[in-house]
Write a protein that holds these residues in place. Structure first.
Motif, PDB file in Angstrom:
ATOM      1  N   ALA A 226      47.131  39.212  59.828  1.00  0.00           N
ATOM      2  CA  ALA A 226      48.453  38.633  59.583  1.00  0.00           C
ATOM      3  C   ALA A 226      49.458  39.726  59.268  1.00  0.00           C
ATOM      4  O   ALA A 226      49.196  40.613  58.456  1.00  0.00           O
ATOM      5  N   TRP A 229      55.471  38.676  58.158  1.00  0.00           N
ATOM      6  CA  TRP A 229      56.063  37.355  58.269  1.00  0.00           C
ATOM      7  C   TRP A 229      55.022  36.252  58.127  1.00  0.00           C
ATOM      8  O   TRP A 229      55.236  35.250  57.427  1.00  0.00           O
ATOM      9  N   LYS A 230      53.865  36.443  58.766  1.00  0.00           N
ATOM     10  CA  LYS A 230      52.813  35.436  58.661  1.00  0.00           C
ATOM     11  C   LYS A 230      52.236  35.392  57.253  1.00  0.00           C
ATOM     12  O   LYS A 230      51.877  34.319  56.748  1.00  0.00           O
ATOM     13  N   SER A 231      52.142  36.541  56.596  1.00  0.00           N
ATOM     14  CA  SER A 231      51.671  36.563  55.204  1.00  0.00           C
ATOM     15  C   SER A 231      52.637  35.813  54.296  1.00  0.00           C
ATOM     16  O   SER A 231      52.223  35.113  53.362  1.00  0.00           O
ATOM     17  N   LEU A 233      54.584  33.279  55.228  1.00  0.00           N
ATOM     18  CA  LEU A 233      54.490  31.847  55.489  1.00  0.00           C
ATOM     19  C   LEU A 233      53.187  31.245  54.964  1.00  0.00           C
ATOM     20  O   LEU A 233      53.173  30.100  54.490  1.00  0.00           O
ATOM     21  N   SER A 234      52.095  31.989  55.055  1.00  0.00           N
ATOM     22  CA  SER A 234      50.790  31.431  54.694  1.00  0.00           C
ATOM     23  C   SER A 234      50.392  31.668  53.249  1.00  0.00           C
ATOM     24  O   SER A 234      49.562  30.931  52.705  1.00  0.00           O
TER      25      SER A 234
END
Length: 324
Positions: A226, A229-231, A233-234
């Motif tokens: 990740a 940005w993905k970190s 969001l998640s």
């Protein structure tokens, strides 16, 4: 459970207590009441300082009260006439729509900038973080009237710093520009002021929330490939969501009742085009000396705010149920 002993010759049966099923001891009862006794002074002060004025305002909203009647201590009840006149006035609905838009714009700007600053605080080194936190706390702790006065100086027509800087940058038409001469420019000044006052609260709240996120979650997300940005969001956003809900709720309330900033900048002008509901209630009640009308507008303002709060809490609870 109790065990019945043999009846002694001289009296009734004696019950021996063998577990916690018997009556509560006086010490335990006092311990259970202790939290409520500690809360009693705060509750009494809240009822006295907020509840009683609210009751008085509600009673006043059903009266026809002007300066003459106030001096003579004459009470003239007029039922729902104040409410009927207010609700049938197009000015009230214009001000209500303006207040909602004003609250929405300021809340969105405050939450967006405050969230970015809060995330920045989590990324900075220790020294820079402390320096920025000190600046945020100082801006947040400044009294509202004092900060409003500073902004009046900054955006003054002839000797304001903003006009001087714009003139030096080549915008000579802005040398003597009146920032309170139109509706949009006045709202611009008020919005900048409110956002400047509100961002520290949001940023510090969000930064504090980021300190509760376990570092292992970021490490696991990184191992899964990740990116930043993905970190966010998640991992980050799910942990920050309750704080965002609570902070947004508080900001909506604070912006909706921003009387001091709007009134001190330009008194709701020009031509009463920047009035929001608290300013409108004050001008109609105190300015026009129709105190019953002002009280009715204040009560309706509270009801509108309660409706917004109920709608917001309904959205939050529904999203929490969906997550479960």
């Amino acid at each position: 459970m109790t065990v019945q002993t043999e009846r002694p010759p001289s009296g009734p049966a004696v019950a021996l207590k063998t577990d916690g099923g018997g009556p509560a001891r006086p010490g335990k009862r006092a311990g259970a009441l202790a939290p409520y006794l500690l809360l009693l002074p705060a509750v009494a002060a809240t009822v006295l300082l907020l509840g009683w004025p609210l009751v008085k305002d509600g009673l006043l909203s059903f009266q026809n009260l002007n300066m003459g009647q106030l001096i003579q201590h004459v009470t003239e009840w007029n039922g729902f006439d104040n409410y009927q006149e207010t609700l049938t006035s197009p000015d009230f609905w214009r001000v209500t729509g303006r207040s909602l838009v004003f609250t929405l714009v300021n809340a969105l700007l405050t939450m967006g900038l405050g969230t970015l600053v809060g995330l920045l605080l989590a990324r900075l080194g220790r020294r820079m973080r402390v320096l920025l936190l000190v600046g945020l706390v100082l801006a947040w702790a400044m009294p509202v009237v004092a900060s409003t006065t500073v902004y009046q100086w900054l955006f003054a027509e002839r000797f304001g710093v903003v006009n001087w800087v714009l003139d030096r940058l080549g915008r000579h038409s802005m040398a003597d520009y009146s920032w309170t001469g139109s509706q949009l420019s006045t709202f611009f000044v008020v919005t900048v002021l409110i956002v400047w006052q509100s961002v520290p609260f949001v940023a510090i709240n969000l930064y504090t929330a980021t300190t509760t996120i376990p570092k292992e979650l970021y490490e696991a997300a990184s191992l899964d490939g990740a990116g930043p940005w993905k970190s966010f969001l998640s991992v980050t956003l799910p942990y920050l969501r309750p704080f965002l809900y609570a902070t947004t709720f508080l900001e909506v309330i604070w912006v909706f009742k921003a009387f001091v900033q709007v009134f001190n900048i330009n008194g709701g002008g020009p031509d009463r085009l920047t009035e929001i509901l608290p300013v409108y209630a004050y001008i109609e009640g105190v300015g026009n000396q129709h105190f019953g009308m002002g009280a009715a507008i204040a009560v309706l303002t509270i009801l509108i705010l309660l409706a917004l709060t109920a709608y917001y809490l309904r959205i939050v609870l529904k999203q929490e149920e969906d997550e479960l």
